[in-house]
Scaffold this motif. Structure first.
Motif, PDB file in Angstrom:
ATOM      1  N   GLN A  52       0.803  -1.229   0.000  1.00  0.00           N
ATOM      2  CA  GLN A  52       0.000   0.000   0.000  1.00  0.00           C
ATOM      3  C   GLN A  52       0.836   1.280   0.000  1.00  0.00           C
ATOM      4  O   GLN A  52       0.301   2.352   0.275  1.00  0.00           O
ATOM      5  N   PHE A  53       2.129   1.196  -0.302  1.00  0.00           N
ATOM      6  CA  PHE A  53       2.919   2.429  -0.413  1.00  0.00           C
ATOM      7  C   PHE A  53       2.372   3.310  -1.537  1.00  0.00           C
ATOM      8  O   PHE A  53       2.313   4.523  -1.411  1.00  0.00           O
ATOM      9  N   CYS A  54       1.983   2.691  -2.650  1.00  0.00           N
ATOM     10  CA  CYS A  54       1.461   3.473  -3.767  1.00  0.00           C
ATOM     11  C   CYS A  54       0.168   4.168  -3.368  1.00  0.00           C
ATOM     12  O   CYS A  54      -0.091   5.302  -3.746  1.00  0.00           O
ATOM     13  N   TRP A  55      -0.637   3.469  -2.544  1.00  0.00           N
ATOM     14  CA  TRP A  55      -1.919   4.058  -2.138  1.00  0.00           C
ATOM     15  C   TRP A  55      -1.696   5.305  -1.290  1.00  0.00           C
ATOM     16  O   TRP A  55      -2.308   6.337  -1.513  1.00  0.00           O
ATOM     17  N   ILE A  56      -0.786   5.200  -0.299  1.00  0.00           N
ATOM     18  CA  ILE A  56      -0.617   6.332   0.613  1.00  0.00           C
ATOM     19  C   ILE A  56       0.064   7.505  -0.078  1.00  0.00           C
ATOM     20  O   ILE A  56      -0.222   8.661   0.216  1.00  0.00           O
ATOM     21  N   GLU A  82       7.896   4.818  -8.341  1.00  0.00           N
ATOM     22  CA  GLU A  82       9.117   5.152  -7.598  1.00  0.00           C
ATOM     23  C   GLU A  82       9.123   4.489  -6.214  1.00  0.00           C
ATOM     24  O   GLU A  82      10.163   4.034  -5.756  1.00  0.00           O
ATOM     25  N   VAL A  83       7.963   4.428  -5.544  1.00  0.00           N
ATOM     26  CA  VAL A  83       7.937   3.902  -4.174  1.00  0.00           C
ATOM     27  C   VAL A  83       7.681   2.396  -4.121  1.00  0.00           C
ATOM     28  O   VAL A  83       7.768   1.798  -3.055  1.00  0.00           O
ATOM     29  N   CYS A  84       7.411   1.763  -5.264  1.00  0.00           N
ATOM     30  CA  CYS A  84       7.100   0.334  -5.267  1.00  0.00           C
ATOM     31  C   CYS A  84       8.330  -0.479  -4.861  1.00  0.00           C
ATOM     32  O   CYS A  84       9.397  -0.343  -5.450  1.00  0.00           O
ATOM     33  N   PRO A  85       8.223  -1.326  -3.804  1.00  0.00           N
ATOM     34  CA  PRO A  85       9.415  -2.001  -3.285  1.00  0.00           C
ATOM     35  C   PRO A  85       9.724  -3.357  -3.903  1.00  0.00           C
ATOM     36  O   PRO A  85      10.767  -3.939  -3.607  1.00  0.00           O
ATOM     37  N   THR A  86       8.845  -3.924  -4.750  1.00  0.00           N
ATOM     38  CA  THR A  86       9.080  -5.278  -5.235  1.00  0.00           C
ATOM     39  C   THR A  86      10.157  -5.299  -6.320  1.00  0.00           C
ATOM     40  O   THR A  86      10.513  -4.275  -6.876  1.00  0.00           O
ATOM     41  N   ASN A  87      10.667  -6.481  -6.586  1.00  0.00           N
ATOM     42  CA  ASN A  87      11.698  -6.640  -7.618  1.00  0.00           C
ATOM     43  C   ASN A  87      11.317  -7.796  -8.540  1.00  0.00           C
ATOM     44  O   ASN A  87      11.306  -8.927  -8.101  1.00  0.00           O
ATOM     45  N   PHE A 109      12.511  19.596  -9.341  1.00  0.00           N
ATOM     46  CA  PHE A 109      12.973  18.218  -9.434  1.00  0.00           C
ATOM     47  C   PHE A 109      11.933  17.431 -10.209  1.00  0.00           C
ATOM     48  O   PHE A 109      10.835  17.930 -10.473  1.00  0.00           O
ATOM     49  N   ASP A 110      12.258  16.208 -10.585  1.00  0.00           N
ATOM     50  CA  ASP A 110      11.375  15.411 -11.407  1.00  0.00           C
ATOM     51  C   ASP A 110      10.099  15.041 -10.649  1.00  0.00           C
ATOM     52  O   ASP A 110      10.142  14.790  -9.440  1.00  0.00           O
ATOM     53  N   VAL A 111       8.948  15.000 -11.363  1.00  0.00           N
ATOM     54  CA  VAL A 111       7.663  14.803 -10.685  1.00  0.00           C
ATOM     55  C   VAL A 111       7.579  13.494  -9.902  1.00  0.00           C
ATOM     56  O   VAL A 111       6.862  13.407  -8.916  1.00  0.00           O
ATOM     57  N   ALA A 112       8.334  12.476 -10.327  1.00  0.00           N
ATOM     58  CA  ALA A 112       8.246  11.189  -9.637  1.00  0.00           C
ATOM     59  C   ALA A 112       9.053  11.172  -8.347  1.00  0.00           C
ATOM     60  O   ALA A 112       8.944  10.241  -7.563  1.00  0.00           O
ATOM     61  N   ASP A 113       9.870  12.212  -8.101  1.00  0.00           N
ATOM     62  CA  ASP A 113      10.813  12.186  -6.974  1.00  0.00           C
ATOM     63  C   ASP A 113      10.303  12.880  -5.716  1.00  0.00           C
ATOM     64  O   ASP A 113      11.079  13.139  -4.800  1.00  0.00           O
TER      65      ASP A 113
END
Lengths: 134, 319
Positions: free
Chosen positions: A67-71, A101-106, B233-237
């Motif tokens: 839920q990082f993407c959600w928050i 950017e915040v998604c932690p999976t690989n 800065f870039d929008v994703a950051d």
């Protein structure tokens, strides 16, 4: 919604978020699909989705529901129901890419693709798991 | 009083239903709406909201659309806090007369304002509200610049930042003054709760917001809002830059209870140099020229000194 000019305004205008004749008792616990959104609620519009150059695509089987993407989504575009990530709301997504950017999976379970890309095509060319360099 | 919402972890928190809607006209990657979501989702109670003129106001209520699912008033630059304070005074009066329509559902009163509307233009109105002791919460969305009108300096703008009224160039390194210490000013009002929050530390933020909702009296929340447009800065950051700000202690997270008890709520495991934070943003690009390098050292010294001061304040707090 009908277009009105700047001089057609009512002074002290009130915009109603919900249909006036339908009663909402507790909005904080009503899911969006059960809310009687009015035409003046920005939820009913997709005015900002046209800004998108790239869109996030979601691959369900890699997701760990952290839920990082959600928050961190600034546009309420990550649909999350009952602690599970369900998908992306493309009517409201502006394509900023914070969720990726915040998604932690690989490999990441959300990736940015160009707007015109078909979802099936994107899912087919998902990158392989990256090995950690030591 | 309604029961406080229980939020133990992010999965549980994700069951909250947003009362702030998409298709608002904030920039992609704007931290404002991340903060607004976290504040509104911290409670299930009814809300009475206002927003001072600024990015948040002009982009969430563009005719014919509104992005708010709660009572929200579009008000002037200076009086967002006094508008909700007025609503709160009316609520108290109606309660005393027994004329409330829903006496079992007490609402929360929240004012949102940018740093311009808090540090400069709305300052005396905010001060008045705190002096009178209304039961309201004031949330500052601190992006350290007047972003709505094109990036003019505010008194929250940090030294060395390039803005449209203090541009960096051959003769100037940009803004010449350091950021105003609003936290201490609001604590000196004797407010029951004053806290600094950042959207990337969501759990810390929710805890502070809920504390703020629970106490009686005026609450001041200073929320760091990374601005992709003006910080360049870039929008994703957005979250990455916020992480840099909290981990380099440029934006320390702490709270002040009753104006005397200071608590540092986040101590980074690895403190990163301020240089990394400055390098991530276009507004500080000119500081990396050889003639301006001394400013980076000054930055580091100031931040270290401030961190020592915070720790001293915490140690000397009455408990």
């Amino acid at each position: 919604m009908e277009k009105r000019g700047w001089d057609d305004f009512d002074p002290g205008v009130i915009l109603f978020s919900f249909e006036k004749d339908k009663k909402v008792t507790d909005i904080a616990t009503t899911e969006p699909e059960n809310r009687p959104y009015s035409q003046s609620n920005s939820f009913s519009s997709d005015q900002a989705s046209g800004w998108r150059v790239e869109k996030p695509i979601f691959k369900q089987d890699l997701c760990i529901d952290c839920q990082f993407c959600w928050i961190y989504c600034p546009d309420m575009s990550i649909i999350s129901r009952d602690k599970k990530m369900v998908g992306v709301d493309y009517d409201h997504c502006k394509g900023c890419g914070i969720c990726v950017e915040v998604c932690p999976t690989n490999p990441k379970s959300l990736l940015m693709f160009v707007e015109a890309k078909e979802e099936a095509e994107a899912l087919a060319e998902w990158p392989e798991k990256k090995k950690e360099e030591k | 009083m309604a029961e406080q919402k229980k939020i133990k972890n992010l999965k549980e928190f994700s069951k909250s239903v947003d009362r702030f809607e998409g298709s608002n006209l904030l920039c992609p990657g704007c931290a404002h709406s991340i903060i607004v979501r976290e504040v509104l989702n911290a409670t299930n109670d009814d809300l009475v909201l206002s927003a001072a003129t600024g990015c948040l106001e002009v982009s969430t209520a563009v005719y014919p659309y509104t992005s708010w699912d709660a009572s929200w008033i579009h008000i002037g630059f200076e009086n967002a806090t006094t508008a909700v304070a007025g609503a709160e005074a009316m609520y108290k009066a109606l309660k005393r007369k027994g004329r409330l329509l829903q006496p079992d559902r007490p609402p929360k009163f929240v004012a949102f304002a940018g740093d311009g509307a808090t540090y400069d233009i709305g300052f005396q109105w905010l001060s008045g509200t705190f002096e009178r002791g209304h039961d309201v919460m004031h949330v500052t969305l601190d992006n350290e610049v007047y972003a709505n009108t094109g990036g003019q300096s505010s008194s929250s703008t940090p030294i060395g930042s390039s803005t449209t009224t203090a541009p960096a160039g051959r003769v100037s390194y940009g803004e010449k003054r350091v950021k105003k210490d609003m936290m201490s000013i609001m604590a000196a009002h004797g407010a029951p709760y004053v806290a600094q929050v950042a959207p990337n530390k969501w759990k810390d933020m929710i805890k502070k917001i809920q504390h703020g909702f629970a106490v009686e009296g005026p609450v001041y929340i200073n929320a760091m809002s990374a601005c992709t447009t003006e910080w360049r800065f870039d929008v994703a950051d957005t979250i990455a830059v916020s992480d840099l700000a909290t981990d380099s202690l440029v934006f320390p997270l702490y709270e002040i209870i009753d104006g005397e008890t200071w608590n540092i709520t986040y101590r980074p495991k690895n403190v990163i140099p301020v240089r990394d934070y400055l390098a991530a943003q276009g507004r500080f690009k000119h500081l990396f020229k050889p003639e301006n390098e001394y400013l980076i050292d000054e930055w580091q010294q100031r931040i270290d000194k401030e961190w020592v001061r915070l720790q001293r304040m915490e140690e000397n707090s009455p408990r």
